[in-house]
Design an enzyme around this catalytic site. Structure first.
Site, short mmCIF file in Angstrom:
data_model
loop_
_atom_site.label_atom_id
_atom_site.label_comp_id
_atom_site.label_asym_id
_atom_site.label_seq_id
_atom_site.Cartn_x
_atom_site.Cartn_y
_atom_site.Cartn_z
N TYR A 18 -57.68 24.45 -43.06
CA TYR A 18 -57.58 24.31 -41.60
C TYR A 18 -58.96 24.38 -40.93
CZ TYR A 18 -52.63 25.60 -42.43
OH TYR A 18 -51.35 25.69 -42.90
N HIS A 75 -51.84 26.63 -51.75
CA HIS A 75 -51.36 25.83 -50.63
C HIS A 75 -50.32 24.77 -51.06
CE1 HIS A 75 -52.80 24.57 -46.37
NE2 HIS A 75 -51.52 24.32 -46.51
N1 NAP Z 1 -48.18 25.65 -45.76
C1 NAP Z 1 -48.29 24.43 -45.28
O1 NAP Z 1 -48.40 23.44 -46.02
C2 NAP Z 1 -48.28 24.22 -43.79
C3 NAP Z 1 -48.16 22.94 -43.25
C4 NAP Z 1 -48.13 22.80 -41.86
C5 NAP Z 1 -48.20 23.92 -41.04
N2 NAP Z 1 -48.35 25.17 -41.60
C6 NAP Z 1 -48.43 26.38 -40.77
O2 NAP Z 1 -47.35 26.37 -39.85
C7 NAP Z 1 -47.84 26.59 -38.54
C8 NAP Z 1 -46.96 25.92 -37.52
O3 NAP Z 1 -46.71 24.58 -37.87
P1 NAP Z 1 -46.93 23.31 -36.92
O4 NAP Z 1 -48.03 23.55 -35.98
O5 NAP Z 1 -46.98 22.12 -37.81
O6 NAP Z 1 -45.55 23.18 -36.14
P2 NAP Z 1 -44.67 24.02 -35.09
O7 NAP Z 1 -45.13 25.42 -34.99
O8 NAP Z 1 -43.27 23.72 -35.47
O9 NAP Z 1 -44.93 23.23 -33.74
C9 NAP Z 1 -46.11 23.36 -33.02
C10 NAP Z 1 -45.89 22.59 -31.72
O10 NAP Z 1 -44.88 23.26 -30.94
C11 NAP Z 1 -45.38 23.50 -29.64
N3 NAP Z 1 -44.80 24.77 -29.17
C12 NAP Z 1 -45.06 26.03 -29.63
N4 NAP Z 1 -44.31 26.93 -28.96
C13 NAP Z 1 -43.59 26.23 -28.03
C14 NAP Z 1 -42.65 26.61 -27.05
N5 NAP Z 1 -42.30 27.88 -26.86
N6 NAP Z 1 -42.08 25.62 -26.30
C15 NAP Z 1 -42.41 24.33 -26.48
N7 NAP Z 1 -43.29 23.90 -27.41
C16 NAP Z 1 -43.88 24.86 -28.19
C17 NAP Z 1 -46.89 23.56 -29.78
O11 NAP Z 1 -47.50 23.11 -28.59
P3 NAP Z 1 -48.60 24.01 -27.79
O12 NAP Z 1 -49.66 24.39 -28.77
O13 NAP Z 1 -49.08 23.06 -26.73
O14 NAP Z 1 -47.84 25.18 -27.24
C18 NAP Z 1 -47.14 22.53 -30.90
O15 NAP Z 1 -47.21 21.22 -30.37
C19 NAP Z 1 -49.28 26.06 -38.57
O16 NAP Z 1 -50.08 26.61 -37.57
C20 NAP Z 1 -49.71 26.49 -39.96
O17 NAP Z 1 -50.14 27.85 -39.90
C21 NAP Z 1 -48.37 25.32 -42.96
#
Ligand code: NAP
Length: 242
Positions: A18, A75
């Site tokens: 990241y 990962h």
């Molecule tokens: N292990 C892996 O391979 C892997 C892969 C992908 C992700 N991850 C981890 O998972 C975490 C989260 O995944 P992600 O970012 O892909 O998806 P997510 O958390 O499902 O979605 C993030 C999106 O949701 C929005 N959001 C957050 N809270 C909200 C709310 N209360 N109301 C409306 N919209 C909201 C955010 O916008 P705003 O920021 O504008 O609020 C952002 O656009 C990452 O940060 C990472 O740490 C791990």
């Protein structure tokens, strides 16, 4: 980061790939909460499976400015490299030295987890996988839970899909007097998963944290899982991440 910890977040998820470990480490160290009260997770990136897991871990610790990680995950299994078994063994040694508290994996399928168990006689502490109502992965979730593997849900809000405006989600959220994001996070908690939502907004971070008090019925949990459409991220069987 520091503001999230001050709001009450106690699990902070980052990864070498990241490119934000320095900022995450600063936030953890700057917060008013003691280091041993905050769990920090990071992940070994793909090229370090080849270059050396120990060196990858040490670089993450240096960048974070921390002396240990609470959770350290491989990962992706990257089965075409054929390295994850050896890498897990190297990280078990680092755990023995106290550099890692809980050793886990991410995006591992039962075949990869079983190979680890056969080699080392233990299940990883954590498997962090893509999970949300559009990709509920019921079978993999149950498989991990039966073996005592904690399941963490990535993209728990469905990232940039229309999940939060899906009619089933918004109707159910209205009935619970909560927001769609809170409803979806409550669904993860009801299934025994740890969701790791991402947001840039302090208001949304507070909103997301408050989902912990919402209780869904078994029928509601099933209704959300029936929204299944498929994954939004990579397929662990074929994903290449270097
Ligand atoms: N292990 C892996 O391979 C892997 C892969 C992908 C992700 N991850 C981890 O998972 C975490 C989260 O995944 P992600 O970012 O892909 O998806 P997510 O958390 O499902 O979605 C993030 C999106 O949701 C929005 N959001 C957050 N809270 C909200 C709310 N209360 N109301 C409306 N919209 C909201 C955010 O916008 P705003 O920021 O504008 O609020 C952002 O656009 C990452 O940060 C990472 O740490 C791990």
């Amino acid at each position: 980061m520091a503001s999230a910890i001050e709001l009450g977040y106690r699990l902070i998820d980052t990864a070498s790939s990241y490119g934000n470990e320095r900022e995450v480490g600063l936030g953890v160290r700057d917060s008013a909460v003691a280091r041993d009260q905050v769990a920090v997770s990071s992940k070994l990136r793909g090229d370090d499976q080849v270059a050396g897991a120990r060196a990858g871990l040490e670089r993450s610790l240096d960048d974070l400015g921390l002396s240990y990680l609470d959770n350290y995950l491989i990962h992706w299994p990257l089965p075409s490299l054929g390295r994850y078994l050896e890498v897990y063994g190297e990280l078990m040694a680092a755990r023995e030295e106290g550099l890692i508290r809980r050793l886990g994996v991410s995006n591992f399928l039962p075949e990869h987890l079983t190979a680890l168990y056969d080699a080392y006689g233990e299940w990883p502490a954590i498997n962090q996988i893509e999970l949300h109502p559009y990709f509920p992965q019921q079978a993999l979730l149950a498989w991990c839970q039966e073996r005592g593997i904690e399941v963490q849900a990535w993209s728990p809000l469905g990232r940039k899909t229309d999940l939060l405006s899906n009619e089933t989600v918004t109707t159910m959220a209205l009935a619970h007097a909560c927001t769609p994001a809170q409803l979806v996070l409550a669904w993860h908690l009801a299934r025994g998963c740890a969701p790791i939502p991402k947001t840039d907004s302090t208001e949304r971070a507070a909103e997301n944290l408050a989902a912990g008090s919402i209780r869904l019925t078994g029928r509601e949990v099933e209704a959300l899982a029936s929204l299944e459409r498929g994954r939004i991220g990579g397929d662990p069987a074929t994903h290449v991440e270097m």
